[in-house]
Design an enzyme around this catalytic site. Structure first.
Site, PDB file in Angstrom:
ATOM      1  N   LYS A  43      -0.687  15.639   4.864  1.00 44.21           N
ATOM      2  CA  LYS A  43      -1.984  16.128   5.359  1.00 44.21           C
ATOM      3  C   LYS A  43      -1.886  16.777   6.736  1.00 44.21           C
ATOM      4  CE  LYS A  43      -3.084  11.887   7.720  1.00 44.21           C
ATOM      5  NZ  LYS A  43      -3.447  10.503   7.555  1.00 44.21           N
ATOM      6  N   ARG A  60     -10.473   0.370   9.770  1.00 44.86           N
ATOM      7  CA  ARG A  60     -10.774   1.611   9.073  1.00 44.86           C
ATOM      8  C   ARG A  60     -10.986   1.204   7.615  1.00 44.86           C
ATOM      9  NH1 ARG A  60      -7.068   7.021   9.281  1.00 44.86           N
ATOM     10  NH2 ARG A  60      -6.259   6.152   7.354  1.00 44.86           N
TER      11      ARG A  60
HETATM   12  C1  LIG Z   1      -2.358   9.736   7.806  1.00 42.25           C
HETATM   13  C2  LIG Z   1      -2.076   8.501   7.057  1.00 42.25           C
HETATM   14  C3  LIG Z   1      -0.768   7.992   7.020  1.00 42.25           C
HETATM   15  C4  LIG Z   1       0.391   8.622   7.771  1.00 42.25           C
HETATM   16  O1  LIG Z   1       0.445   8.169   9.080  1.00 42.25           O
HETATM   17  P1  LIG Z   1       1.614   8.632  10.083  1.00 42.25           P
HETATM   18  O2  LIG Z   1       1.253   8.005  11.355  1.00 42.25           O
HETATM   19  O3  LIG Z   1       1.571  10.124  10.120  1.00 42.25           O
HETATM   20  O4  LIG Z   1       2.899   8.135   9.539  1.00 42.25           O
HETATM   21  C5  LIG Z   1      -0.546   6.855   6.249  1.00 42.25           C
HETATM   22  N1  LIG Z   1      -1.542   6.255   5.582  1.00 42.25           N
HETATM   23  C6  LIG Z   1      -2.813   6.722   5.598  1.00 42.25           C
HETATM   24  C7  LIG Z   1      -3.855   6.007   4.818  1.00 42.25           C
HETATM   25  C8  LIG Z   1      -3.115   7.849   6.349  1.00 42.25           C
HETATM   26  O5  LIG Z   1      -4.368   8.306   6.368  1.00 42.25           O
END
Ligand SMILES: *Cc1c(COP(=O)(O)O)cnc(C)c1O
Length: 362
Positions: free
Chosen positions: A36, A131
């Site tokens: 993303k 969250r």
């Molecule tokens: C964005 C996201 C990640 C990735 O996190 P990083 O810090 O980029 O490794 C993992 N899990 C969820 C649910 C996310 O939204």
């Protein structure tokens, strides 16, 4: 050359992916590479896939749809709790999804039955970051509900920390997942084998041998993309950091005082700012702004350049201490952090250049 540009050093990203995969393999942890943060750019995804990472994750169906149309054979997890309005695509396009709302899981189940499928889900448990995720006290109620649904299969549980509440992963909060898996399998007869224990910020705990061996998946973006773990405030040993470089062009270069002159209101974004008097300085204006990127996530490659501020289309930098000659038309480059790449890759004003792309197709 068009500016601003974002140079993507694909070899460095690939090397980060390989390095991290080798390290996490030792702990039996599978990486789900999170796409993303760079608008799911196909070249980056292919490079990471080529080192043997087989699971991908995104929060947006639009990205997943696009990647699946470009690379047929690829497994994707939807990692944002689905919107009720996208359930049809979730079932038809994703291989798994993260879930935390019984109402949504029920809708997914109904849609899966309609599509003659069984959709695999990973139930998110909130261990304190506040969250997404169910609260642990609701586990029994949710388990009973999922048990009764015929279109979904609970294959894993997971958690997310570090993102909203800045809570760090710990022995205690990852143990909650291990305990929950036991309850779900033993008391409710589920066959859960995935524990998706977190993201980049959980790596540190893993490398220190403090994560239970039952944690077997991490969803990783930042570590591979930037070699960084910002929740724990550090670079990750052995990984490359200068992976994304943004270039912007100088359009004005003048000596000006450091404190604005006249009666002061608010800036273009409604903030009242303080200015420190450093006397008259060499200042450059660059043709880049908030429409292109997140300035706070940029760091000049030359440490003798300092970012003073920016508005939607202008960035002001102090170049008084810059050792090189500088003139209008020159390009100043910055290392990008997560927020900068996120916004650059979604701005139509920034050109993305994939550098050192190997000719062989992955
Ligand atoms: C964005 C996201 C990640 C990735 O996190 P990083 O810090 O980029 O490794 C993992 N899990 C969820 C649910 C996310 O939204």
């Amino acid at each position: 050359m068009y500016t601003p540009y974002l140079n993507v050093n694909i070899d460095k990203i690939k090397s980060n992916a390989k390095n991290l995969k080798d390290k996490l393999d030792l702990y039996g942890i599978n990486i789900a590479f999170v796409t993303k943060g760079f608008c799911a750019n196909i070249d980056i995804i292919k490079a990471v896939k080529s080192v043997g990472i087989n699971l991908f994750a995104d929060s947006r169906i639009k990205n997943i749809k696009n990647v699946k149309s470009e690379i047929g054979d690829i497994n994707y997890i939807l990692i944002r709790i689905p919107k009720l309005s996208e359930i049809e695509d979730v079932v038809s396009l994703t291989d798994y999804s993260l879930q935390s709302e019984v109402e949504v899981i029920e809708a997914i189940s109904n849609e899966a039955i309609r599509q003659d499928k069984i959709h695999k889900i990973i139930l998110m448990i909130d261990v304190g970051d506040l969250r997404e995720g169910i609260l642990i006290e609701d586990l029994d109620e949710v388990a009973n509900k999922i048990k009764s649904l015929k279109g979904v299969k609970l294959i894993g549980i997971g958690t997310n920390v570090g993102c909203y509440g800045s809570i760090k992963p710990s022995i205690e909060n990852t143990q909650i997942l291990v305990d929950a898996k036991k309850i779900l399998n033993e008391k409710y007869g589920f066959n859960i084998d995935i524990i998706s224990g977190g993201s980049t910020c959980t790596c540190d705990l893993v490398f220190n041998g403090k994560v239970d061996r039952e944690i077997n998946m991490l969803r990783i973006g930042e570590a591979i993309l930037f070699g960084e773990d910002s929740t724990n405030g550090k670079y990750i040993e052995g990984l490359e950091q200068e992976t994304f470089v943004l270039g912007a062009e100088v359009i004005e270069l003048k000596k000006k005082p450091s404190v604005p002159i006249g009666e002061r209101g608010k800036d273009a974004f409604g903030r009242e700012k303080e200015y420190i008097d450093y006397g008259v300085r060499d200042r450059a204006i660059l043709a880049i702004g908030k429409q292109d990127t997140e300035i706070d996530a940029l760091c000049p490659l030359s440490h003798d350049i300092k970012i003073l501020g920016c508005s939607s289309d202008h960035m002001i930098v102090d170049v008084s201490d810059y050792k090189n000659d500088i003139k209008v038309g020159d390009i100043i480059e910055f290392r990008c952090g997560y927020g900068a790449v996120l916004s650059c890759t979604t701005s139509k004003y920034v050109d993305i250049n994939i550098k050192n792309l190997e000719l062989e197709k992955c």
